[in-house]
Scaffold this active site. Sequence first.
Site, PDB file in Angstrom:
ATOM      1  N   HIS A 133       0.774  -1.524   0.098  1.00 11.35           N
ATOM      2  CA  HIS A 133      -0.250  -0.279  -0.033  1.00 11.35           C
ATOM      3  C   HIS A 133       0.752   0.999   0.056  1.00 11.35           C
ATOM      4  O   HIS A 133       0.261   2.249  -0.226  1.00 11.35           O
ATOM      5  CB  HIS A 133      -0.902   0.105   1.247  1.00 11.35           C
ATOM      6  CG  HIS A 133      -0.272   0.568   2.545  1.00 11.35           C
ATOM      7  ND1 HIS A 133      -0.109  -0.607   3.644  1.00 11.35           N
ATOM      8  CD2 HIS A 133       0.068   1.036   2.497  1.00 11.35           C
ATOM      9  CE1 HIS A 133       0.526  -0.069   4.472  1.00 11.35           C
ATOM     10  NE2 HIS A 133       0.341   1.080   4.528  1.00 11.35           N
ATOM     11  N   ASP A 185      -0.561  -7.726   1.465  1.00 11.76           N
ATOM     12  CA  ASP A 185       0.200  -6.064   1.332  1.00 11.76           C
ATOM     13  C   ASP A 185       1.464  -5.797   1.959  1.00 11.76           C
ATOM     14  O   ASP A 185       2.380  -6.034   2.251  1.00 11.76           O
ATOM     15  CB  ASP A 185      -0.392  -4.874   2.324  1.00 11.76           C
ATOM     16  CG  ASP A 185      -0.337  -4.133   2.255  1.00 11.76           C
ATOM     17  OD1 ASP A 185      -0.376  -3.238   3.937  1.00 11.76           O
ATOM     18  OD2 ASP A 185       0.661  -3.342   1.617  1.00 11.76           O
ATOM     19  N   SER A 216       4.750   1.982   7.727  1.00 13.67           N
ATOM     20  CA  SER A 216       4.094   1.247   6.807  1.00 13.67           C
ATOM     21  C   SER A 216       5.398   1.202   6.125  1.00 13.67           C
ATOM     22  O   SER A 216       6.347   1.660   5.633  1.00 13.67           O
ATOM     23  CB  SER A 216       3.238   1.832   5.952  1.00 13.67           C
ATOM     24  OG  SER A 216       1.883   1.729   6.902  1.00 13.67           O
TER      25      SER A 216
END
Lengths: 251, 431
Positions: free
Chosen positions: A42, A104, A198
């Site tokens: 992402h 992801d 992230s």
Amino acid sequence: IFNGRPAQKGTMPWIAMLSHLNGQPFCGGSLLGTNWIVTAAHCLHQLLNPDDPIVHNSDLLTPSDFKIILGKHWRRRSDENEQHLMVKHIIIHPLYNPNTFENDVGLVELSKNAVLNDFVMPICLPEGPAQEGAVVIVSGWGKQFLQRFPETLMEIEIPIVDHRTCQEAYASLKKKVTGDMICAGEKEGGKDACAGDSGGPMMTLDRERGQWYLVGTVSWGEDCGKKDLYGVYSYIHHHRGWIQRVTGLRN
Amino acid sequence: LAHTVELNNMFGQLHSPGYPDSYPSDSEVTWNITVPEGFRIKLYFMHFDLESSYLCEYDYVKVETEDQVLATFCGRETTDTEQTPGQEVVRSPGSFMSITFRSDFSNEERFTGFDAHYMAVDVDECTEREDEELSCDHYCHNYIGGYYCSCRFGYLLHTDNRTCRVECSDNLFTQRTGMISSPDFPNPYPKSSECFYTIELEEGFMVSLQFEDIFDIEDHPEVPCPYDYIKIKAGTQVLGPFCGEKPPEPIKTQSHSIQILFHSDNSGENRGWKLSYRAAGNECPVLQPPVQGKIEPLQAKYSFKDQVLVSCDTGYKVLKDNVEMDTFQIECLKDGTWSNKIPTCKIADCRAPAELEHGLVTFSTRNNLTTYKSEIRYSCQQPYYKMLHNISGIYTCSAQGIWMNEVLGRSLPSCLPVCGLPKFSRKLMAR
């Protein structure tokens, strides 16, 4: 990183910062080999239409959109150990689902090899599954408590949580924790990754080999540091085959 | 009256004039019987009653061919001076027979003469012709009225339809040594044959010939080799003809091209001949092997076309015009010189080892030797790189002038990035 502490410089030489060309960091990553960065899918994908789960190439970042900085410690300031490298290819997991954050995981091939030294060194891929309860370290330059960004790389030490426990925790929120994900954190909350972390590494020490290996990459969670809402990470052991097929790497 | 009757049938009858009545006096009749070639004539009498006289000087029946009298009959009974045919059959050797009946001018009594029959009978040439001239060389096949010859496998029937020859006109020898013999040697050689043998070598060779073993070629006591013979042509020189049982002396020619003609006529049973030939050229100087090297084959003498291979001891390379190689070949030329000088042997040199990405090389000798058996060691840029498979990284200069590792051979090692081992260790993790 919520409730973290500054990392010691050089203790995790594989961490990479994904930064826009204007210098704005937006994600973390980990160095594999000398020319691959593993991060979250992402981070590499701009969700333009929440209703459309299909990832289109046009939604992806382009290699010229951002750069990779290795050997970095300070979030904003630069120092002599940093290596700024351009991107050659972006490859996200073919089964990545932007709505559920399944699979992801993404790979970035550098335009040239990193130079390994005391502050730039790859992390190992896992040889086997992670153990529940094992302590892992998560690091990043993401938001801290009260939404402030840190000066340096931050880290937390948290335990891996039983997968079922985590599933149940998120079931009430109608969020699925799938087999390609792994959870970690304290039941009472507190220590957690957060926005900006992230793609960064969740790592642990293989005591037999004395080497650090990558257990997961920061993926998603509900808010940050909330009680009973553990951090959810992309489980690298689950994706190892794909990673090795794409990169050709081995430990 | 004398008259002649020509008879050409394959069979027939003839009898005295007036038969079965008595024959007249003073008469002569000749019957000439001719049958086709391949047949003979068989004559026999069914009745015979002539006047008897001493040696049949009065009346008689005489049977003859062109060149011999086969029988003369007269009288009624066989006595010591006269002969009656009785049951006797008279056969002609060939396809012609003449029978003459003669009565003189008087008869003391009436004689009823004779009644005779003849028939053509096949001649079996295959069993009857004993003399060498007329028999088949190999196989004879009789049929009614004639015969033909055939030959063993590998032979051809000559135009005389009797003798068997061989095709031996394309014998080419190009080796520097060899043996040549008459066909079927040591069995009798074929008849009616023209055999050509050519020894064709490169200019510069000189061929020598030596007859060996049996030498048996049909000859003649007075005339030199009128039947079978060998002739040898060496360049412009022509030797022979040779025949008989005494072989010629060894022949040293100055030529590289030899033609041997062996002629056999259509008769004779001789066992033939065999010779060995050898070609030699000008000699070249004796060679000395290079230091740290050898030459093969090592001979006391070398002559034209001989080739030697120069090679070096293990760890050394042949150096020729600054080019390194494993072996070098030189050849003895026609004029007795060598095509090249003997090259030298240079110790194999692996030269500077290739660079290793993310690695470095160290020499095991102080002056960084790279020659045969020298050693180097590749290592990776520690602690960031490590050698794949943890091999020793030690390479030795092989005799081929290539850096060799006992595991990887000539391939370079690989330095892989070390993962998960930061230099700065962190405080111990919480349990």
